[in-house]
Write a protein that holds these residues in place. Sequence first.
Motif, PDB file in Angstrom:
ATOM      1  N   PRO A  21     -48.296  -8.465   7.607  1.00 25.73           N
ATOM      2  CA  PRO A  21     -48.142  -8.890   8.803  1.00 25.73           C
ATOM      3  C   PRO A  21     -48.090  -7.792  10.086  1.00 25.73           C
ATOM      4  O   PRO A  21     -47.554  -6.626   9.902  1.00 25.73           O
ATOM      5  CB  PRO A  21     -46.301  -9.574   8.698  1.00 25.73           C
ATOM      6  CG  PRO A  21     -46.427  -9.628   7.290  1.00 25.73           C
ATOM      7  CD  PRO A  21     -47.200  -8.549   6.602  1.00 25.73           C
ATOM      8  N   GLY A  22     -48.791  -8.201  11.038  1.00 26.24           N
ATOM      9  CA  GLY A  22     -48.840  -7.221  12.107  1.00 26.24           C
ATOM     10  C   GLY A  22     -50.064  -6.292  12.134  1.00 26.24           C
ATOM     11  O   GLY A  22     -50.420  -5.703  13.025  1.00 26.24           O
ATOM     12  N   ASP A  23     -50.700  -6.190  10.887  1.00 25.62           N
ATOM     13  CA  ASP A  23     -51.800  -5.356  11.098  1.00 25.62           C
ATOM     14  C   ASP A  23     -53.132  -6.039  11.684  1.00 25.62           C
ATOM     15  O   ASP A  23     -53.283  -7.378  11.784  1.00 25.62           O
ATOM     16  CB  ASP A  23     -52.548  -5.339   9.440  1.00 25.62           C
ATOM     17  CG  ASP A  23     -51.611  -4.462   8.496  1.00 25.62           C
ATOM     18  OD1 ASP A  23     -50.930  -3.682   9.022  1.00 25.62           O
ATOM     19  OD2 ASP A  23     -52.174  -4.477   7.369  1.00 25.62           O
ATOM     20  N   LEU A  24     -53.888  -5.275  12.345  1.00 26.90           N
ATOM     21  CA  LEU A  24     -54.776  -5.522  13.285  1.00 26.90           C
ATOM     22  C   LEU A  24     -56.184  -5.833  12.304  1.00 26.90           C
ATOM     23  O   LEU A  24     -56.551  -5.386  11.274  1.00 26.90           O
ATOM     24  CB  LEU A  24     -55.435  -4.559  14.091  1.00 26.90           C
ATOM     25  CG  LEU A  24     -54.416  -4.275  15.227  1.00 26.90           C
ATOM     26  CD1 LEU A  24     -54.838  -3.019  15.909  1.00 26.90           C
ATOM     27  CD2 LEU A  24     -54.046  -5.349  16.072  1.00 26.90           C
ATOM     28  N   ARG A  25     -56.947  -6.814  12.689  1.00 27.89           N
ATOM     29  CA  ARG A  25     -58.072  -7.071  11.862  1.00 27.89           C
ATOM     30  C   ARG A  25     -58.985  -6.081  12.052  1.00 27.89           C
ATOM     31  O   ARG A  25     -59.956  -5.745  11.220  1.00 27.89           O
ATOM     32  CB  ARG A  25     -58.739  -8.590  11.976  1.00 27.89           C
ATOM     33  CG  ARG A  25     -58.081  -9.456  11.077  1.00 27.89           C
ATOM     34  CD  ARG A  25     -58.710 -10.876  11.393  1.00 27.89           C
ATOM     35  NE  ARG A  25     -60.073 -10.918  10.529  1.00 27.89           N
ATOM     36  CZ  ARG A  25     -60.377 -12.165  10.156  1.00 27.89           C
ATOM     37  NH1 ARG A  25     -59.739 -13.160  10.248  1.00 27.89           N
ATOM     38  NH2 ARG A  25     -61.337 -12.002   9.300  1.00 27.89           N
ATOM     39  N   ARG A  26     -59.330  -5.919  13.472  1.00 27.13           N
ATOM     40  CA  ARG A  26     -60.677  -4.991  13.734  1.00 27.13           C
ATOM     41  C   ARG A  26     -60.191  -4.126  14.862  1.00 27.13           C
ATOM     42  O   ARG A  26     -59.153  -4.872  15.592  1.00 27.13           O
ATOM     43  CB  ARG A  26     -61.862  -5.691  14.125  1.00 27.13           C
ATOM     44  CG  ARG A  26     -62.344  -6.518  13.034  1.00 27.13           C
ATOM     45  CD  ARG A  26     -63.661  -7.061  13.589  1.00 27.13           C
ATOM     46  NE  ARG A  26     -64.254  -7.623  12.408  1.00 27.13           N
ATOM     47  CZ  ARG A  26     -65.578  -8.103  12.420  1.00 27.13           C
ATOM     48  NH1 ARG A  26     -66.118  -8.044  13.437  1.00 27.13           N
ATOM     49  NH2 ARG A  26     -66.079  -8.771  11.395  1.00 27.13           N
ATOM     50  N   PHE A  27     -60.385  -3.065  15.110  1.00 26.32           N
ATOM     51  CA  PHE A  27     -60.018  -2.259  16.381  1.00 26.32           C
ATOM     52  C   PHE A  27     -61.327  -1.388  16.887  1.00 26.32           C
ATOM     53  O   PHE A  27     -62.068  -1.024  15.819  1.00 26.32           O
ATOM     54  CB  PHE A  27     -58.652  -1.454  16.166  1.00 26.32           C
ATOM     55  CG  PHE A  27     -58.786  -0.354  15.233  1.00 26.32           C
ATOM     56  CD1 PHE A  27     -59.372   0.821  15.467  1.00 26.32           C
ATOM     57  CD2 PHE A  27     -58.861  -0.941  13.931  1.00 26.32           C
ATOM     58  CE1 PHE A  27     -59.388   1.922  14.402  1.00 26.32           C
ATOM     59  CE2 PHE A  27     -58.653   0.275  12.821  1.00 26.32           C
ATOM     60  CZ  PHE A  27     -59.047   1.639  13.119  1.00 26.32           C
ATOM     61  N   PHE A  28     -61.491  -1.169  17.911  1.00 26.27           N
ATOM     62  CA  PHE A  28     -62.623  -0.560  18.511  1.00 26.27           C
ATOM     63  C   PHE A  28     -62.155   0.745  19.364  1.00 26.27           C
ATOM     64  O   PHE A  28     -61.127   0.436  20.084  1.00 26.27           O
ATOM     65  CB  PHE A  28     -63.512  -1.332  19.378  1.00 26.27           C
ATOM     66  CG  PHE A  28     -64.104  -2.522  18.520  1.00 26.27           C
ATOM     67  CD1 PHE A  28     -65.111  -2.392  17.783  1.00 26.27           C
ATOM     68  CD2 PHE A  28     -63.450  -3.559  18.271  1.00 26.27           C
ATOM     69  CE1 PHE A  28     -65.641  -3.351  16.945  1.00 26.27           C
ATOM     70  CE2 PHE A  28     -63.945  -4.576  17.668  1.00 26.27           C
ATOM     71  CZ  PHE A  28     -65.013  -4.558  16.931  1.00 26.27           C
ATOM     72  N   LEU A  29     -62.468   1.864  19.122  1.00 23.09           N
ATOM     73  CA  LEU A  29     -62.275   2.966  20.029  1.00 23.09           C
ATOM     74  C   LEU A  29     -63.242   2.948  21.299  1.00 23.09           C
ATOM     75  O   LEU A  29     -64.266   2.984  21.143  1.00 23.09           O
ATOM     76  CB  LEU A  29     -62.362   4.337  19.081  1.00 23.09           C
ATOM     77  CG  LEU A  29     -61.515   4.341  17.954  1.00 23.09           C
ATOM     78  CD1 LEU A  29     -61.792   5.761  17.400  1.00 23.09           C
ATOM     79  CD2 LEU A  29     -59.999   4.126  18.264  1.00 23.09           C
TER      80      LEU A  29
END
Length: 67
Positions: A21-29
């Motif tokens: 719970p709370g994990d991001l599915r994707r992230f971009f720098l």
Amino acid sequence: YRALERIIGPQPSPTHTARRPGDLRRFFLDCSRAQSRLQWQAVVPLEEGLAATVSWYRGALQGSRIE
């Protein structure tokens, strides 16, 4: 990961566990906000900075039990 692997050599592939719970599915720098709001600009390329960091850690850890 690939940039770091080019510097330190092949490593075992990362393993991924089930999402929590709370994990991001994707992230971009993206540093565009820092560039526009703070007038910040990177002066060291990513791989150069990673190589310097790895070199520092190797020197700092030399002779220790963790290498």
